[in-house]
Design a protein around this motif. Structure first.
Motif, PDB file in Angstrom:
ATOM      1  N   TYR A 152     -64.997 -19.664  -3.916  1.00 10.75           N
ATOM      2  CA  TYR A 152     -63.674 -19.045  -4.024  1.00 10.75           C
ATOM      3  C   TYR A 152     -62.622 -19.879  -3.290  1.00 10.75           C
ATOM      4  N   PHE A 153     -63.054 -20.432  -2.135  1.00 10.55           N
ATOM      5  CA  PHE A 153     -62.091 -21.249  -1.388  1.00 10.55           C
ATOM      6  C   PHE A 153     -61.664 -22.471  -2.210  1.00 10.55           C
ATOM      7  N   SER A 154     -62.641 -23.081  -2.878  1.00  5.59           N
ATOM      8  CA  SER A 154     -62.314 -24.264  -3.687  1.00  5.59           C
ATOM      9  C   SER A 154     -61.385 -23.906  -4.841  1.00  5.59           C
ATOM     10  N   VAL A 155     -61.578 -22.720  -5.417  1.00  6.66           N
ATOM     11  CA  VAL A 155     -60.679 -22.303  -6.505  1.00  6.66           C
ATOM     12  C   VAL A 155     -59.272 -22.089  -5.938  1.00  6.66           C
ATOM     13  N   PHE A 156     -59.188 -21.460  -4.760  1.00  9.90           N
ATOM     14  CA  PHE A 156     -57.882 -21.273  -4.113  1.00  9.90           C
ATOM     15  C   PHE A 156     -57.195 -22.626  -3.903  1.00  9.90           C
ATOM     16  N   PHE A 157     -57.969 -23.612  -3.521  1.00 15.81           N
ATOM     17  CA  PHE A 157     -57.413 -24.931  -3.205  1.00 15.81           C
ATOM     18  C   PHE A 157     -56.941 -25.668  -4.463  1.00 15.81           C
ATOM     19  N   ALA A 158     -57.641 -25.430  -5.577  1.00 13.78           N
ATOM     20  CA  ALA A 158     -57.382 -26.273  -6.755  1.00 13.78           C
ATOM     21  C   ALA A 158     -57.083 -25.463  -8.013  1.00 13.78           C
ATOM     22  N   PHE A 159     -56.663 -24.212  -7.845  1.00  9.45           N
ATOM     23  CA  PHE A 159     -56.444 -23.315  -8.997  1.00  9.45           C
ATOM     24  C   PHE A 159     -55.510 -23.995 -10.013  1.00  9.45           C
ATOM     25  N   PHE A 160     -56.042 -24.324 -11.176  1.00  5.62           N
ATOM     26  CA  PHE A 160     -55.336 -25.265 -12.067  1.00  5.62           C
ATOM     27  C   PHE A 160     -53.944 -24.825 -12.528  1.00  5.62           C
ATOM     28  N   PRO A 161     -53.645 -23.524 -12.745  1.00  6.00           N
ATOM     29  CA  PRO A 161     -52.278 -23.237 -13.202  1.00  6.00           C
ATOM     30  C   PRO A 161     -51.208 -23.666 -12.187  1.00  6.00           C
ATOM     31  N   GLN A 162     -51.534 -23.554 -10.890  1.00  2.00           N
ATOM     32  CA  GLN A 162     -50.491 -23.860  -9.905  1.00  2.00           C
ATOM     33  C   GLN A 162     -50.786 -25.112  -9.077  1.00  2.00           C
ATOM     34  N   LEU A 163     -51.819 -25.842  -9.439  1.00  2.00           N
ATOM     35  CA  LEU A 163     -52.216 -27.000  -8.631  1.00  2.00           C
ATOM     36  C   LEU A 163     -51.180 -28.127  -8.672  1.00  2.00           C
ATOM     37  N   VAL A 164     -50.673 -28.420  -9.843  1.00  2.00           N
ATOM     38  CA  VAL A 164     -49.862 -29.629  -9.998  1.00  2.00           C
ATOM     39  C   VAL A 164     -48.449 -29.491  -9.437  1.00  2.00           C
ATOM     40  N   ALA A 165     -47.829 -28.349  -9.624  1.00  2.00           N
ATOM     41  CA  ALA A 165     -46.442 -28.222  -9.133  1.00  2.00           C
ATOM     42  C   ALA A 165     -46.139 -26.796  -8.661  1.00  2.00           C
TER      43      ALA A 165
END
Lengths: 483, 83
Positions: A152-165
């Motif tokens: 879950y922590f990794s998803v929080f860190f890299a959650f694709f909808p908001q990862l880039v900007a």
């Protein structure tokens, strides 16, 4: 695969379909794989850095929590933040510092030998670093428990909808949502799709249509003053359309997965002051800077002058966060100056408004303030958009020259627009303004539409999609994706 | 010895440069010219000093009126009733 592509829509459709098909306990795996695949497609060489930063932040969070004294917790937190900022600094600021030192060495006749390094900026590093820093600080202050579930922590860190900007989320808001079980909800799917479509609309019909026109002026060796004025105003519209579209798509995608991301914009070009502007523009960055830079800097400060200094420092951090260039530092400084100057002259400005009886017509007064704020923001964006400091000052000079604002000159400057592009832009810009007008009356446009017949609603949705398909232009990704 | 409620009122007078009769229970952030976002930061520092408490960032935004400030201080252990 950027947000604005058929590939992304197909990719996302598969994710949504699978997400609701598999049991809740497996969904984090799906989101994590999707996030890493999305990142790898955009920037595979920096996957190891993303993984390292994730692991480092995860373990640092746990170590902070395990310390017995506040002092020890602080030490670990500071080490953690320093390492994260080192990664950011190395990739984003090494050449900025290196070039600045070289220029200074040349000036003072100092033998400086470190050459320019070919360093590529890892995608999204500014965004995930800030998110990681807030996570560690919140654990230190006891506002956030260190997450023990690595997935879950990794998803929080890299959650694709908001990862880039972005939006830059806090763990307190995002982690519980990622862990929560979301059942298939028609409202979420419906709203999410509309937000995504609206993002596509703004990006392809406003932002990417304006981008080459703005570039044609800013890349021109000798633009006229009126062209700079027009291009800068258009750049402001482009930047808002571009970045808010990116947030719309991020929010829409997350909503379709049952997750609410923070709104990042509230019609910033209708702000009545610079402080109001910053409560409407890139809200998640503004609140991040407020909570983790400005408030700590203000601790124990009782003099207004000390608070002013804290404001300027906060805006300088904002500037340097945006880009490793002196133009961004100057842009940040200008906003810090605006904010301080605005506060210091508040009484004086109010007495002038009273003297000329402007305060007797609140509507007019409000629109005067909106216009002045917008023009001040536009002026700062001359620095944001220019490639070098020298070019920025040249352009700023042109922007401030009175003759640049002559109506005839501005009309002539519209020659930078091919006629068809101008007509298309004006038409779609009016649509966006209508949309914003409805929302200014505190009604969500989507709710406003829902009160109309199914025929009207679907006519509008088809209009959105057809407009994107027929008139949409797809450029080179999002402006803020480059930060 | 000054009571906590008096100390609280004085914090507003000193930090925001208000007259004594201007400090009332209806006072709120943004309502008066003096209590703007910058005045707010000086008020927070003054309150922290006077009551020897630490107000973290989340609470800084929560402290947006005279009343909410008192509620916040009560949570931080400041007694306005049985002192």
């Amino acid at each position: 695969m950027t947000f604005i592509s058929i590939e992304f829509l197909l990719f996302f459709a598969i994710i949504v379909f699978t997400y609701y098909l598999i049991p809740h306990r497996l969904r984090w795996i799906l989101l994590l794989v999707a996030s890493y695949v999305f990142y790898a497609i955009l920037s595979i060489q920096f996957i190891p850095l993303l993984l390292t930063s994730t692991a480092f932040t995860y373990f640092t969070g746990i170590i902070i929590e395990k310390q017995e004294t506040k002092k020890q917790k602080k030490k670990v937190m500071l080490v953690g933040i320093s390492v994260l900022l080192f990664f950011l600094g190395w990739f984003k600021y090494f050449n900025f510092v290196n070039d600045s030192l070289r220029a200074m060495a040349k000036y003072i006749d100092w033998n400086y030998t470190i050459p320019y390094q070919e360093i590529v900026l890892p995608l999204a590093i500014s965004f995930y670093t800030f998110q990681a820093v807030s996570y560690l600080v919140d654990i230190y202050y006891g506002k956030q428990k260190a997450e023990r579930h690595y997935g879950y922590f990794s998803v929080f860190f890299a959650f694709f909808p908001q990862l880039v900007a972005g939006p830059i989320e806090r763990a307190k808001k995002l982690l519980p949502q990622l862990k929560g079980e979301h059942s298939l909800n028609y409202e979420n799917l419906n709203y999410g799709m509309k937000r995504i479509a609206w993002g596509f609309f703004k990006k392809t019909l406003i932002a990417d249509r304006l981008a080459p026109i703005v570039s044609s002026v800013y890349d021109s060796p000798n633009p006229t003053g009126s062209q700079i004025v027009l291009a800068t105003i258009l750049f402001s519209i482009q930047l808002f359309a571009d970045f808010s579209a990116c947030s719309d798509i991020a929010i829409g995608c997350a909503r379709m997965l049952g997750i609410n991301l923070t709104e990042n914009f509230k019609q910033p070009h209708f702000a009545v002051s610079i402080s109001d502007f910053w409560s409407r523009w890139h809200i998640t960055l503004s609140t991040w800077l407020r909570d983790y830079i400005f408030f700590p800097l203000c601790k124990g400060k009782k003099k207004r002058s000390e608070i002013y200094l804290a404001i300027v420092i906060t805006f300088l951090v904002s500037g340097i966060w945006h880009g490793a260039a002196w133009t961004f530092v100057l842009w940040g400084f200008i906003h810090g100056f605006y904010r301080v100057f605005g506060d210091a002259t508040k009484s004086f400005r109010e007495s002038i408004a009273s003297f000329i009886h402007l305060d007797r017509s609140p509507v007019l007064h409000k629109w005067v303030k909106i216009t002045i704020t917008f023009l001040l923001v536009c002026f700062s964006r001359v620095f944001f958009r220019s490639d070098t400091v020298a070019q920025a000052f040249e352009n700023a000079k042109l922007f401030l020259t009175i003759s640049s604002w002559s109506p005839l000159g501005i009309v002539k400057a519209f020659e930078i627009f091919p006629l068809l592009d101008l007509v298309i832009f004006i038409f779609f810009y009016i649509i966006v303004q209508l949309f914003q007008y409805i929302e200014r009356n505190n009604v969500s446009t989507w709710k406003f539409l829902s009160k109309h017949s199914i025929f009207t609603r679907f006519a509008f949705y088809i209009f959105l999609i057809l407009s994107v398909l027929v008139f949409g232009v797809s450029g080179n990704g999002f402006v803020y994706g480059g930060f | 010895m000054m009571r906590n409620i008096e100390k609280y009122r004085n914090a507003f007078i000193n930090a925001l440069d208000l007259e004594e009769d201007e400090v009332c229970e209806d006072l709120a952030l943004g309502v008066t010219r003096e209590w703007d976002s910058i005045g707010h930061m000086t008020l927070i520092s003054e309150v922290e000093d006077v009551f020897d408490v630490s107000i973290d960032s989340e609470w800084i935004t929560e402290f947006n009126s005279y009343q909410s400030g008192m509620e916040l201080l009560k949570r931080l252990g400041v007694d306005f009733i049985n002192e």
